[in-house]
Enzyme design. Structure first.
Site, PDB file in Angstrom:
ATOM      1  N   GLN A   1       0.828  -1.217   0.000  1.00  0.00           N
ATOM      2  CA  GLN A   1       0.000   0.000   0.000  1.00  0.00           C
ATOM      3  C   GLN A   1       0.852   1.251   0.000  1.00  0.00           C
TER       4      GLN A   1
ATOM      5  N   GLN B   1      12.377   4.538  42.116  1.00  0.00           N
ATOM      6  CA  GLN B   1      12.355   3.374  41.216  1.00  0.00           C
ATOM      7  C   GLN B   1      10.930   2.842  41.103  1.00  0.00           C
TER       8      GLN B   1
ATOM      9  N   ARG C   1       8.600   5.074  39.004  1.00  0.00           N
ATOM     10  CA  ARG C   1       8.881   4.996  37.555  1.00  0.00           C
ATOM     11  C   ARG C   1       8.465   3.640  36.988  1.00  0.00           C
TER      12      ARG C   1
ATOM     13  N   GLY D   1      23.532   1.209  33.832  1.00  0.00           N
ATOM     14  CA  GLY D   1      24.446   0.949  32.725  1.00  0.00           C
ATOM     15  C   GLY D   1      24.195  -0.375  32.057  1.00  0.00           C
TER      16      GLY D   1
ATOM     17  N   THR E   1       4.544   4.038  14.207  1.00  0.00           N
ATOM     18  CA  THR E   1       4.407   4.577  12.850  1.00  0.00           C
ATOM     19  C   THR E   1       3.644   3.636  11.937  1.00  0.00           C
TER      20      THR E   1
ATOM     21  N   GLU F   1       1.226   0.783  10.435  1.00  0.00           N
ATOM     22  CA  GLU F   1      -0.226   0.591  10.626  1.00  0.00           C
ATOM     23  C   GLU F   1      -0.913   1.887  11.008  1.00  0.00           C
TER      24      GLU F   1
ATOM     25  N   ASP G   1       0.445   6.224  11.381  1.00  0.00           N
ATOM     26  CA  ASP G   1       1.167   7.133  12.269  1.00  0.00           C
ATOM     27  C   ASP G   1       0.227   7.493  13.432  1.00  0.00           C
TER      28      ASP G   1
HETATM   29  C1  LIG Z   1      13.829  -8.626  21.248  1.00  0.00           C
HETATM   30  C2  LIG Z   1      13.348  -8.373  19.847  1.00  0.00           C
HETATM   31  C3  LIG Z   1      11.948  -8.869  19.615  1.00  0.00           C
HETATM   32  C4  LIG Z   1      10.936  -7.964  20.288  1.00  0.00           C
HETATM   33  C5  LIG Z   1       9.577  -8.131  19.691  1.00  0.00           C
HETATM   34  C6  LIG Z   1       8.517  -7.591  20.620  1.00  0.00           C
HETATM   35  C7  LIG Z   1       7.651  -6.571  19.929  1.00  0.00           C
HETATM   36  C8  LIG Z   1       7.122  -7.082  18.612  1.00  0.00           C
HETATM   37  C9  LIG Z   1       6.404  -6.008  17.849  1.00  0.00           C
HETATM   38  C10 LIG Z   1       5.107  -6.475  17.425  1.00  0.00           C
HETATM   39  C11 LIG Z   1       5.190  -7.707  16.598  1.00  0.00           C
HETATM   40  C12 LIG Z   1       4.348  -7.920  15.627  1.00  0.00           C
HETATM   41  C13 LIG Z   1       3.307  -6.905  15.342  1.00  0.00           C
HETATM   42  C14 LIG Z   1       2.501  -7.319  14.122  1.00  0.00           C
HETATM   43  C15 LIG Z   1       2.313  -6.152  13.163  1.00  0.00           C
HETATM   44  C16 LIG Z   1       3.600  -5.589  12.720  1.00  0.00           C
HETATM   45  C17 LIG Z   1       3.740  -5.605  11.238  1.00  0.00           C
HETATM   46  C18 LIG Z   1       3.837  -4.238  10.702  1.00  0.00           C
HETATM   47  C19 LIG Z   1       2.763  -4.032   9.670  1.00  0.00           C
HETATM   48  C20 LIG Z   1       2.707  -2.629   9.174  1.00  0.00           C
HETATM   49  C21 LIG Z   1       1.894  -2.606   7.906  1.00  0.00           C
HETATM   50  C22 LIG Z   1       1.530  -1.240   7.475  1.00  0.00           C
HETATM   51  O1  LIG Z   1       2.029  -0.265   7.936  1.00  0.00           O
HETATM   52  S1  LIG Z   1       0.274  -1.261   6.290  1.00  0.00           S
HETATM   53  C23 LIG Z   1      -0.001   0.446   5.901  1.00  0.00           C
HETATM   54  C24 LIG Z   1      -0.603   1.181   7.057  1.00  0.00           C
HETATM   55  N1  LIG Z   1      -1.061   2.456   6.589  1.00  0.00           N
HETATM   56  C25 LIG Z   1      -1.941   3.192   7.267  1.00  0.00           C
HETATM   57  O2  LIG Z   1      -2.335   2.876   8.376  1.00  0.00           O
HETATM   58  C26 LIG Z   1      -2.439   4.424   6.567  1.00  0.00           C
HETATM   59  C27 LIG Z   1      -3.129   5.371   7.517  1.00  0.00           C
HETATM   60  N2  LIG Z   1      -4.095   6.199   6.781  1.00  0.00           N
HETATM   61  C28 LIG Z   1      -5.435   5.869   6.747  1.00  0.00           C
HETATM   62  O3  LIG Z   1      -5.889   4.902   7.339  1.00  0.00           O
HETATM   63  C29 LIG Z   1      -6.340   6.791   5.956  1.00  0.00           C
HETATM   64  O4  LIG Z   1      -5.590   7.451   4.968  1.00  0.00           O
HETATM   65  C30 LIG Z   1      -7.018   7.841   6.870  1.00  0.00           C
HETATM   66  C31 LIG Z   1      -8.003   7.112   7.747  1.00  0.00           C
HETATM   67  C32 LIG Z   1      -5.995   8.548   7.725  1.00  0.00           C
HETATM   68  C33 LIG Z   1      -7.713   8.897   6.022  1.00  0.00           C
HETATM   69  O5  LIG Z   1      -8.701   8.244   5.269  1.00  0.00           O
HETATM   70  P1  LIG Z   1      -9.431   9.048   4.091  1.00  0.00           P
HETATM   71  O6  LIG Z   1      -8.424   9.727   3.247  1.00  0.00           O
HETATM   72  O7  LIG Z   1     -10.351   8.110   3.430  1.00  0.00           O
HETATM   73  O8  LIG Z   1     -10.233  10.254   4.746  1.00  0.00           O
HETATM   74  P2  LIG Z   1     -11.202  10.423   5.980  1.00  0.00           P
HETATM   75  O9  LIG Z   1     -10.411  10.682   7.202  1.00  0.00           O
HETATM   76  O10 LIG Z   1     -12.186  11.463   5.560  1.00  0.00           O
HETATM   77  O11 LIG Z   1     -12.036   9.050   6.160  1.00  0.00           O
HETATM   78  C34 LIG Z   1     -13.197   8.845   5.369  1.00  0.00           C
HETATM   79  C35 LIG Z   1     -14.243   8.147   6.232  1.00  0.00           C
HETATM   80  O12 LIG Z   1     -13.776   6.816   6.459  1.00  0.00           O
HETATM   81  C36 LIG Z   1     -13.726   6.558   7.846  1.00  0.00           C
HETATM   82  N3  LIG Z   1     -12.614   5.648   8.054  1.00  0.00           N
HETATM   83  C37 LIG Z   1     -11.317   5.925   7.854  1.00  0.00           C
HETATM   84  N4  LIG Z   1     -10.568   4.833   8.122  1.00  0.00           N
HETATM   85  C38 LIG Z   1     -11.441   3.856   8.488  1.00  0.00           C
HETATM   86  C39 LIG Z   1     -11.284   2.503   8.885  1.00  0.00           C
HETATM   87  N5  LIG Z   1     -10.054   1.940   8.975  1.00  0.00           N
HETATM   88  N6  LIG Z   1     -12.380   1.792   9.190  1.00  0.00           N
HETATM   89  C40 LIG Z   1     -13.605   2.377   9.123  1.00  0.00           C
HETATM   90  N7  LIG Z   1     -13.840   3.669   8.760  1.00  0.00           N
HETATM   91  C41 LIG Z   1     -12.743   4.374   8.442  1.00  0.00           C
HETATM   92  C42 LIG Z   1     -13.539   7.913   8.487  1.00  0.00           C
HETATM   93  O13 LIG Z   1     -13.927   7.897   9.848  1.00  0.00           O
HETATM   94  C43 LIG Z   1     -14.428   8.759   7.615  1.00  0.00           C
HETATM   95  O14 LIG Z   1     -15.762   8.478   7.993  1.00  0.00           O
HETATM   96  P3  LIG Z   1     -16.874   9.623   7.872  1.00  0.00           P
HETATM   97  O15 LIG Z   1     -16.360  10.807   8.635  1.00  0.00           O
HETATM   98  O16 LIG Z   1     -18.100   9.009   8.470  1.00  0.00           O
HETATM   99  O17 LIG Z   1     -16.969   9.882   6.395  1.00  0.00           O
HETATM  100  C1  LIG Z   2       8.776  -1.062  10.066  1.00  0.00           C
HETATM  101  C2  LIG Z   2       7.728  -0.601   9.094  1.00  0.00           C
HETATM  102  C3  LIG Z   2       6.965  -1.561   8.427  1.00  0.00           C
HETATM  103  C4  LIG Z   2       6.003  -1.163   7.489  1.00  0.00           C
HETATM  104  N1  LIG Z   2       5.293  -2.126   6.810  1.00  0.00           N
HETATM  105  C5  LIG Z   2       4.424  -1.730   5.849  1.00  0.00           C
HETATM  106  C6  LIG Z   2       3.724  -2.711   5.072  1.00  0.00           C
HETATM  107  O1  LIG Z   2       3.909  -3.914   5.248  1.00  0.00           O
HETATM  108  N2  LIG Z   2       2.866  -2.289   4.101  1.00  0.00           N
HETATM  109  C7  LIG Z   2       2.643  -0.946   3.861  1.00  0.00           C
HETATM  110  O2  LIG Z   2       1.856  -0.623   2.974  1.00  0.00           O
HETATM  111  N3  LIG Z   2       3.273   0.019   4.604  1.00  0.00           N
HETATM  112  C8  LIG Z   2       4.156  -0.361   5.571  1.00  0.00           C
HETATM  113  N4  LIG Z   2       4.810   0.590   6.320  1.00  0.00           N
HETATM  114  C9  LIG Z   2       4.576   2.012   6.039  1.00  0.00           C
HETATM  115  C10 LIG Z   2       3.779   2.657   7.150  1.00  0.00           C
HETATM  116  O3  LIG Z   2       2.461   2.172   7.136  1.00  0.00           O
HETATM  117  C11 LIG Z   2       3.801   4.172   6.973  1.00  0.00           C
HETATM  118  O4  LIG Z   2       5.126   4.605   7.146  1.00  0.00           O
HETATM  119  C12 LIG Z   2       2.896   4.815   8.019  1.00  0.00           C
HETATM  120  O5  LIG Z   2       1.553   4.614   7.653  1.00  0.00           O
HETATM  121  C13 LIG Z   2       3.177   6.313   8.181  1.00  0.00           C
HETATM  122  O6  LIG Z   2       2.961   6.980   6.958  1.00  0.00           O
HETATM  123  P1  LIG Z   2       4.081   7.969   6.385  1.00  0.00           P
HETATM  124  O7  LIG Z   2       5.365   7.244   6.376  1.00  0.00           O
HETATM  125  O8  LIG Z   2       3.546   8.532   5.138  1.00  0.00           O
HETATM  126  O9  LIG Z   2       4.178   9.111   7.487  1.00  0.00           O
HETATM  127  P2  LIG Z   2       3.778  10.674   7.278  1.00  0.00           P
HETATM  128  O10 LIG Z   2       2.299  10.783   7.219  1.00  0.00           O
HETATM  129  O11 LIG Z   2       4.577  11.229   6.162  1.00  0.00           O
HETATM  130  O12 LIG Z   2       4.271  11.210   8.691  1.00  0.00           O
HETATM  131  C14 LIG Z   2       5.245  12.237   8.794  1.00  0.00           C
HETATM  132  C15 LIG Z   2       4.725  13.242   9.816  1.00  0.00           C
HETATM  133  O13 LIG Z   2       3.596  13.914   9.251  1.00  0.00           O
HETATM  134  C16 LIG Z   2       2.537  13.974  10.187  1.00  0.00           C
HETATM  135  N5  LIG Z   2       1.251  14.031   9.499  1.00  0.00           N
HETATM  136  C17 LIG Z   2       0.905  13.394   8.366  1.00  0.00           C
HETATM  137  N6  LIG Z   2      -0.358  13.696   8.012  1.00  0.00           N
HETATM  138  C18 LIG Z   2      -0.834  14.556   8.944  1.00  0.00           C
HETATM  139  C19 LIG Z   2      -2.080  15.243   9.142  1.00  0.00           C
HETATM  140  N7  LIG Z   2      -3.103  15.107   8.304  1.00  0.00           N
HETATM  141  N8  LIG Z   2      -2.190  16.035  10.229  1.00  0.00           N
HETATM  142  C20 LIG Z   2      -1.167  16.182  11.089  1.00  0.00           C
HETATM  143  N9  LIG Z   2       0.045  15.567  10.965  1.00  0.00           N
HETATM  144  C21 LIG Z   2       0.196  14.773   9.896  1.00  0.00           C
HETATM  145  C22 LIG Z   2       2.697  12.671  10.974  1.00  0.00           C
HETATM  146  O14 LIG Z   2       2.054  12.772  12.246  1.00  0.00           O
HETATM  147  C23 LIG Z   2       4.223  12.581  11.101  1.00  0.00           C
HETATM  148  O15 LIG Z   2       4.636  13.331  12.230  1.00  0.00           O
HETATM  149  C24 LIG Z   2       5.786   0.216   7.254  1.00  0.00           C
HETATM  150  C25 LIG Z   2       6.533   1.182   7.946  1.00  0.00           C
HETATM  151  C26 LIG Z   2       7.494   0.770   8.867  1.00  0.00           C
HETATM  152  C27 LIG Z   2       8.307   1.826   9.588  1.00  0.00           C
END
Ligand SMILES: CCCCCCCCCC/C=C\CCCCCCCCCC(=O)SCCNC(=O)CCNC(=O)[C@H](O)C(C)(C)COP(=O)(O)OP(=O)(O)OC[C@H]1O[C@@H](n2cnc3c(N)ncnc32)[C@H](O)[C@@H]1OP(=O)(O)O
Ligand SMILES: Cc1cc2nc3c(=O)[nH]c(=O)nc-3n(C[C@H](O)[C@H](O)[C@H](O)COP(=O)(O)OP(=O)(O)OC[C@H]3O[C@@H](n4cnc5c(N)ncnc54)[C@H](O)[C@@H]3O)c2cc1C
Length: 560
Positions: A33, A226, A229, A297, A318, A320, A322
């Site tokens: 994405q 401690q 915190r 340390g 960040t 899933e 920001d």
């Molecule tokens: C010792 C070492 C080991 C230690 C390990 C321990 C710790 C381990 C860590 C954890 C381990 C595993 C974790 C497993 C997961 C990790 C894997 C990482 C995966 C990462 C993958 C990604 O990042 S995928 C990409 C993610 N990207 C995003 O999230 C993008 C964010 N942006 C958005 O979602 C949209 O752009 C937005 C919502 C911000 C804006 O949407 P839009 O442009 O459409 O505008 P609107 O704001 O107007 O929204 C329109 C209407 O839609 C409604 N809306 C929006 N989103 C949703 C939704 N998701 N569901 C339902 N409705 C939604 C919104 O409310 C608006 O509604 P109305 O106002 O009614 O119109």
């Molecule tokens: C380890 C890792 C794994 C990932 N895995 C995946 C994956 O598997 N698939 C995938 O599709 N993506 C993946 N991503 C991407 C990730 O989903 C995006 O980086 C994340 O959604 C943040 O978007 P961005 O990088 O565009 O941040 P930006 O939106 O550019 O953020 C930069 C700054 O702008 C600010 N900002 C942005 N928009 C606004 C606003 N409207 N109002 C106020 N402040 C704003 C933010 O708060 C932030 O401080 C991964 C990222 C990382 C780091």
């Protein structure tokens, strides 16, 4: 995420075709994405998917450098396929972002297919902890896929190229992210509990100062600083576990409702998954760093397990979504709910408390003693009043702006804090509900009640400014909360090690010489040091090339 995307946005037929291949690892998929130029703004993505009615295919293309897919995990080297999010164009019209299954690599020799450019995006934060993940870059040069590889549960393109929107909310396109966000909340609890387990166990064995007449020094876990915190972090680990369990229930319930086309709780699911993901990951990332500092340390050594845990965990703030962007989503929904209060429409779910607006806008906290703060009703009402008053204040300020959008933009810092207040209310509420349940085990309920009060009163103390500014508390009541917090720390202390042993982590899983179950830390630290490659030679590499000439030269100079 490849699998839940197909499950959520694919037709039955598409699920039958692709899911078995993925489950059997006959294909490896990723979720493509984010692009170089857009991540948060999904609707701004530039990759195109143009329907060609001549061949019944979509042409996938990366029109600009910024349209390069960038970040998807598994994309760089491992995946053979991706769910690619692109602008759907048919009959010359752009219908916005849709999902498409695209094969990237040959299943014969794993080489990229024609028109596909693939690679890893390079090293990431920390000592390489996340470098085991091939986050990748992907570009398309007019790659053709069959029309039936458009995920068609939410909308379709007919053979003639007609776009058809199903009767489902278009937000279901974002469903995969909702699913992962709710899982990340449970992961926050796991990561935080690991860090707290290490820090509590080490604090119990570490002794520093306080020796009387040559007697033992003081366990650092006995120092009030401690405890002040560390114990809120211990309480947070439990709080996030319980709210994560509830969120999983909410997600499951919403998913079941979607099956019968009941979309009534979609907004609640979005607000709760987005807000809880943001609040729990931010708190957990800060807490892991605090646990490192709590270990002095030795916390900075890789053998403590904390530097790697931090490096692996922090991108959760960040990925899933920001955290700020997600909290602004919560704020939008709060403002919408406040605007509906005068219409008589009763808020439901986690917003239900806003229906008590008449009472909560003028209620006076009845706390008179420190012990009163052990009454969950007082805690609940204080958190409800704070959250509601912050939301209403924002709505009133936005209402004074020339237009809603401008007002929202101008007030977004305050809206962020109002969203955090709402989410913290949910966490406190779910903890209180949990400790009201029947909990087996001798004395367990009492310990969880202590932790619930620690989480609530610590959060209140940390955000006291909100409570005072909204008139939800008086300064005296804030001081009484802090007084009660100190008493609670004393009650947690005797059980602190038991409360982290309860996470039942093996030493292997914990990966920390400081957090060993047996507490035998110093011999383990000493033994671990000799494993360092630098100690393979007694005289270090580079002595003859660099140190010796320098030492000799200085010696010569000193004799002049
Ligand atoms: C010792 C070492 C080991 C230690 C390990 C321990 C710790 C381990 C860590 C954890 C381990 C595993 C974790 C497993 C997961 C990790 C894997 C990482 C995966 C990462 C993958 C990604 O990042 S995928 C990409 C993610 N990207 C995003 O999230 C993008 C964010 N942006 C958005 O979602 C949209 O752009 C937005 C919502 C911000 C804006 O949407 P839009 O442009 O459409 O505008 P609107 O704001 O107007 O929204 C329109 C209407 O839609 C409604 N809306 C929006 N989103 C949703 C939704 N998701 N569901 C339902 N409705 C939604 C919104 O409310 C608006 O509604 P109305 O106002 O009614 O119109
Ligand atoms: C380890 C890792 C794994 C990932 N895995 C995946 C994956 O598997 N698939 C995938 O599709 N993506 C993946 N991503 C991407 C990730 O989903 C995006 O980086 C994340 O959604 C943040 O978007 P961005 O990088 O565009 O941040 P930006 O939106 O550019 O953020 C930069 C700054 O702008 C600010 N900002 C942005 N928009 C606004 C606003 N409207 N109002 C106020 N402040 C704003 C933010 O708060 C932030 O401080 C991964 C990222 C990382 C780091």
């Amino acid at each position: 995420m490849f699998v839940p995307a197909i499950k959520g946005q694919g037709t039955e037929e598409q699920q039958k075709k692709w899911l078995p291949l993925a489950y059997k690892f006959q294909i490896i998929g990723c979720y493509a994405q984010t692009e170089l130029g857009h991540g948060s703004n999904v609707q701004g993505l530039e990759t195109t998917a143009t329907f060609d009615p001549m061949t019944d295919e979509f042409v996938i293309h990366s029109p600009t450098l910024t349209s390069s897919k960038w970040w998807p995990g598994g994309l760089g080297k491992a995946s053979t396929h991706a769910v690619v999010y692109a602008r759907l164009i048919t009959e010359g019209k752009d219908y916005g972002i849709h999902g498409f299954i695209v094969q990237l690599r040959s299943l014969e020799d794993h080489s990229p297919l024609p028109g596909v450019t693939l690679g890893d995006i390079g090293g990431k934060f920390g000592s390489g902890a996340y470098n085991s993940m091939d986050n990748g870059v992907l570009r398309f040069d007019h790659v053709r896929i069959p029309r039936d590889q458009m995920l068609m549960r939410l909308s379709q393109v007919t053979r003639e190229g007609k776009y058809v929107q199903s009767d489902v909310p278009k937000q279901l396109l974002y469903g995969t992210m909702v699913y992962v966000r709710q899982s990340i909340v449970a992961d926050a609890s796991k990561a935080l509990s690991r860090a707290v387990c290490i820090a509590v166990r080490y604090s119990a064995i570490r002794k520093q100062f306080g020796s009387q007449d040559g007697g033992p020094e003081t366990q650092v876990l006995n120092y009030r600083t401690q405890q002040s915190r560390l114990f809120p972090l211990l309480a947070s680990a439990y709080a996030f576990r319980f709210v994560g369990d509830w969120l999983n229930w909410l997600y499951t319930d919403v998913t079941q409702k979607l099956e019968v086309k009941d979309y009534s709780t979609l907004q609640e699911a979005h607000a709760c998954t987005a807000g809880l993901k943001a609040v729990t990951t931010s708190a957990t990332a800060d807490a892991i760093e605090e646990c490192r500092k709590l270990c002095g340390g030795h916390g900075y050594l890789n053998s403590s397990g904390l530097p790697e845990l931090f490096a692996v965990y922090v991108p959760a703030c960040t990925y899933e979504g920001d955290n700020v962007v997600l909290l602004l989503q919560v704020a939008r929904i709060l403002m919408k709910t406040v605007s509906q209060l005068t219409s008589g429409k009763q808020p439901v779910g986690t917003m239900a408390y806003m229906g008590k607006v008449q009472h909560l806008m003028q209620s006076k906290c009845a706390v008179k003693t420190a012990e009163d703060w052990l009454n969950p009703a007082f805690i609940q009402e204080a958190f409800e009043a704070r959250a509601l008053r912050m939301a209403v204040n924002c709505a009133q300020n936005i209402g004074q702006a020339s237009n809603q959008e401008e007002g929202f933009y101008e007030r977004s810092p305050d809206l962020l804090e109002a969203a955090v207040a709402h989410i913290q209310l949910i966490i406190v509420t779910k903890f209180i509900e949990k400790v009201h349940q029947d909990i087996p085990g001798h004395g367990v309920k009492e310990q969880l009640q202590n932790l619930c009060n620690v989480y609530a009163l610590y959060t209140l103390h940390k955000h006291l400014g909100d409570f005072l500014a909204t008139g939800s508390l008086t300064p005296k009541q804030g001081a009484l909360a802090n007084e009660q917090l100190g008493k609670l720390y004393a009650q947690v202390r005797p059980n602190a090690v038991a409360l982290v042993d309860a996470f039942n982590y093996t030493d292997h899983y914990l990966g920390s010489v400081l957090g060993r179950y047996d507490g035998n830390v110093y011999p383990a630290l000493y033994e671990e040091a000799w494993k360092d490659p630098l100690n393979e030679t007694v005289v270090p590499e580079g002595y003859h090339e660099y140190l010796r000439p320098l030492l000799k030269q200085q010696l010569k100079l000193s004799r002049l």
